[in-house]
Motif scaffolding. Structure first.
Motif, PDB file in Angstrom:
ATOM      1  N   THR A 298       0.825  -1.207   0.000  1.00 17.60           N
ATOM      2  CA  THR A 298       0.000   0.000   0.000  1.00 17.60           C
ATOM      3  C   THR A 298       0.857   1.253   0.000  1.00 17.60           C
ATOM      4  N   ALA A 299       1.924   1.238   0.787  1.00 15.38           N
ATOM      5  CA  ALA A 299       2.836   2.386   0.834  1.00 15.38           C
ATOM      6  C   ALA A 299       3.497   2.606  -0.519  1.00 15.38           C
ATOM      7  N   GLN A 300       3.861   1.507  -1.191  1.00 16.41           N
ATOM      8  CA  GLN A 300       4.486   1.623  -2.513  1.00 16.41           C
ATOM      9  C   GLN A 300       3.508   2.223  -3.526  1.00 16.41           C
ATOM     10  N   ILE A 301       2.242   1.774  -3.455  1.00 22.37           N
ATOM     11  CA  ILE A 301       1.223   2.300  -4.369  1.00 22.37           C
ATOM     12  C   ILE A 301       0.987   3.781  -4.105  1.00 22.37           C
ATOM     13  N   ASP A 302       0.903   4.162  -2.831  1.00 23.05           N
ATOM     14  CA  ASP A 302       0.704   5.577  -2.486  1.00 23.05           C
ATOM     15  C   ASP A 302       1.862   6.437  -2.988  1.00 23.05           C
TER      16      ASP A 302
ATOM     17  N   HIS B 261       3.225   9.706  -9.869  1.00 21.30           N
ATOM     18  CA  HIS B 261       2.455   9.747 -11.115  1.00 21.30           C
ATOM     19  C   HIS B 261       1.732  11.091 -11.261  1.00 21.30           C
ATOM     20  N   MET B 262       1.086  11.549 -10.188  1.00 22.80           N
ATOM     21  CA  MET B 262       0.370  12.828 -10.247  1.00 22.80           C
ATOM     22  C   MET B 262       1.347  13.989 -10.421  1.00 22.80           C
ATOM     23  N   ASN B 263       2.505  13.898  -9.788  1.00 19.47           N
ATOM     24  CA  ASN B 263       3.529  14.936  -9.985  1.00 19.47           C
ATOM     25  C   ASN B 263       3.963  14.997 -11.444  1.00 19.47           C
ATOM     26  N   LYS B 264       4.082  13.823 -12.069  1.00 20.99           N
ATOM     27  CA  LYS B 264       4.442  13.755 -13.491  1.00 20.99           C
ATOM     28  C   LYS B 264       3.348  14.403 -14.342  1.00 20.99           C
ATOM     29  N   VAL B 265       2.097  14.113 -14.011  1.00 23.50           N
ATOM     30  CA  VAL B 265       0.970  14.692 -14.756  1.00 23.50           C
ATOM     31  C   VAL B 265       0.987  16.215 -14.655  1.00 23.50           C
ATOM     32  N   TYR B 266       1.045  16.724 -13.416  1.00 22.50           N
ATOM     33  CA  TYR B 266       0.999  18.179 -13.223  1.00 22.50           C
ATOM     34  C   TYR B 266       2.264  18.848 -13.759  1.00 22.50           C
ATOM     35  N   GLY B 267       3.408  18.177 -13.631  1.00 21.83           N
ATOM     36  CA  GLY B 267       4.645  18.742 -14.151  1.00 21.83           C
ATOM     37  C   GLY B 267       4.612  18.871 -15.668  1.00 21.83           C
ATOM     38  N   THR B 268       4.157  17.811 -16.347  1.00 23.66           N
ATOM     39  CA  THR B 268       4.061  17.839 -17.807  1.00 23.66           C
ATOM     40  C   THR B 268       3.072  18.895 -18.256  1.00 23.66           C
ATOM     41  N   MET B 269       1.940  18.970 -17.565  1.00 20.40           N
ATOM     42  CA  MET B 269       0.937  19.987 -17.895  1.00 20.40           C
ATOM     43  C   MET B 269       1.504  21.389 -17.715  1.00 20.40           C
TER      44      MET B 269
ATOM     45  N   ASP C 191      -7.369   5.448 -12.656  1.00 20.16           N
ATOM     46  CA  ASP C 191      -6.691   4.658 -13.690  1.00 20.16           C
ATOM     47  C   ASP C 191      -5.353   4.146 -13.177  1.00 20.16           C
ATOM     48  N   TYR C 192      -4.645   4.992 -12.439  1.00 21.77           N
ATOM     49  CA  TYR C 192      -3.360   4.551 -11.887  1.00 21.77           C
ATOM     50  C   TYR C 192      -3.574   3.416 -10.887  1.00 21.77           C
ATOM     51  N   LEU C 193      -4.532   3.584  -9.981  1.00 19.28           N
ATOM     52  CA  LEU C 193      -4.759   2.572  -8.949  1.00 19.28           C
ATOM     53  C   LEU C 193      -5.180   1.235  -9.557  1.00 19.28           C
TER      54      LEU C 193
ATOM     55  N   SER D  90       0.277   7.199 -19.826  1.00 21.39           N
ATOM     56  CA  SER D  90      -0.910   7.560 -19.049  1.00 21.39           C
ATOM     57  C   SER D  90      -0.756   8.945 -18.434  1.00 21.39           C
ATOM     58  N   ALA D  91       0.441   9.246 -17.932  1.00 17.91           N
ATOM     59  CA  ALA D  91       0.694  10.564 -17.338  1.00 17.91           C
ATOM     60  C   ALA D  91       0.580  11.661 -18.395  1.00 17.91           C
ATOM     61  N   ILE D  92       1.059  11.399 -19.604  1.00 16.03           N
ATOM     62  CA  ILE D  92       0.997  12.401 -20.669  1.00 16.03           C
ATOM     63  C   ILE D  92      -0.450  12.617 -21.113  1.00 16.03           C
ATOM     64  N   MET D  93      -1.217  11.528 -21.234  1.00 11.21           N
ATOM     65  CA  MET D  93      -2.623  11.657 -21.596  1.00 11.21           C
ATOM     66  C   MET D  93      -3.391  12.412 -20.518  1.00 11.21           C
ATOM     67  N   GLY D  94      -3.069  12.124 -19.256  1.00 11.03           N
ATOM     68  CA  GLY D  94      -3.701  12.858 -18.165  1.00 11.03           C
ATOM     69  C   GLY D  94      -3.345  14.328 -18.196  1.00 11.03           C
ATOM     70  N   ALA D  95      -2.073  14.622 -18.492  1.00 14.96           N
ATOM     71  CA  ALA D  95      -1.635  16.019 -18.600  1.00 14.96           C
ATOM     72  C   ALA D  95      -2.372  16.729 -19.731  1.00 14.96           C
ATOM     73  N   LEU D  96      -2.574  16.036 -20.851  1.00 14.81           N
ATOM     74  CA  LEU D  96      -3.295  16.623 -21.977  1.00 14.81           C
ATOM     75  C   LEU D  96      -4.732  16.955 -21.586  1.00 14.81           C
TER      76      LEU D  96
END
Length: 260
Positions: free
Chosen positions: A19-23, A29-37, A217-219, A233-239
């Motif tokens: 669970t800790a690894q997934i969190d 993953h979210m940092n990648k999404v927001y960073g790319t955006m 989707d990540y979970l 997935s991160a790039i599509m989310g950023a888009l």
């Protein structure tokens, strides 16, 4: 009994570690999404700004677009040629093509595609500098950023399942496109006001919806831990979030922008 308790404790420990690894992976993953955006937004802003320049004595008067702003020679070349039509419609073509080509691209290539799209989008919406004052554009951007941050945070943290919003919101977007095309011929300020108001509500909802969808989707795929899939997935989310932000900004600008 001791052995059974030891096994149960070991299983619980492994579950806790998993669970800790997934969190941790979700946060990355979210940092990648927001960073790319964010990088995409910066590219868009620079591309849009490249069209206009500060008033200087060496700039020809025919380049003037406001009291204190002028088109750059690059901007004049675009708006004085058929190239403006290509720049206007290229982002629309690219965003529809993205879903079709992403499976054939590597994550790195998909990221470059997104940045190219962001640049063309900046050139495409640069006409706002011909219509609105620079101060009101900056003010609206800050309002949009604050609203987007709140909506995205709510979509990420809420326990409410809002996946059912998707079909209604997409139908709303299609309705906005049709109404906008019709109003090109009508030229009605009242219809434009209604479109803008609905646009703000629809893309506010999409911001929360898309954020929750990226998280879910990540979970759902976290067990696979396919780095290539996660990258795409991160790039599509950023888009998706990028488009939510841009549309929210453009519709808010109709209310908050001061016209030249």
């Amino acid at each position: 009994m001791a052995d059974y308790n030891t096994i149960r404790a070991g299983q619980a420990g492994q579950a806790g570690v998993r669970t800790a690894q997934i969190d941790a992976g979700l946060r990355a993953h979210m940092n990648k999404v927001y960073g790319t955006m964010s990088v995409g937004m910066l590219i868009t802003a620079l591309a849009a700004w490249s069209i206009s320049g500060l008033a200087v004595s060496s700039v020809p008067t025919e380049y003037q677009i406001g009291a204190n702003e002028y088109l750059t020679s690059f901007g004049a070349a675009i708006y004085a040629s058929p190239l403006k039509w290509l720049i206007m419609f290229a982002p629309l073509i690219m965003v529809f093509a993205f879903g079709a080509v992403i499976n054939r691209l590597t994550a790195a290539a998909a990221q470059l595609y997104f940045y190219g799209f962001a640049m063309l989008m900046g050139l495409s919406i640069s006409s706002i500098f011909l219509v609105f004052t620079g101060y009101s554009i900056a003010q609206t951007f800050l309002v949009t950023a604050a609203a987007f941050a709140g909506l995205s945070l709510w979509g990420y943290t809420t326990k409410k399942d809002i996946s059912g919003w998707g079909s209604f919101l997409i139908m709303g977007v299609i309705g906005l496109v049709i109404a906008s095309i019709v109003n090109i011929f009508l030229g009605s300020p009242a219809v434009m006001f209604a479109i803008s108001a609905l646009g703000v509500l629809i893309f506010a909802g999409l911001t929360a919806y898309d954020t929750q969808k990226i998280k879910n989707d990540y979970l759902q795929h976290a067990h696979a831990m396919d780095s290539e899939w996660l990258g795409k997935s991160a790039i599509m989310g950023a888009l998706n979030l990028y488009l939510d932000f841009i549309n929210l900004f453009m519709f808010l600008l109709q209310f908050l922008g001061n016209r030249e």
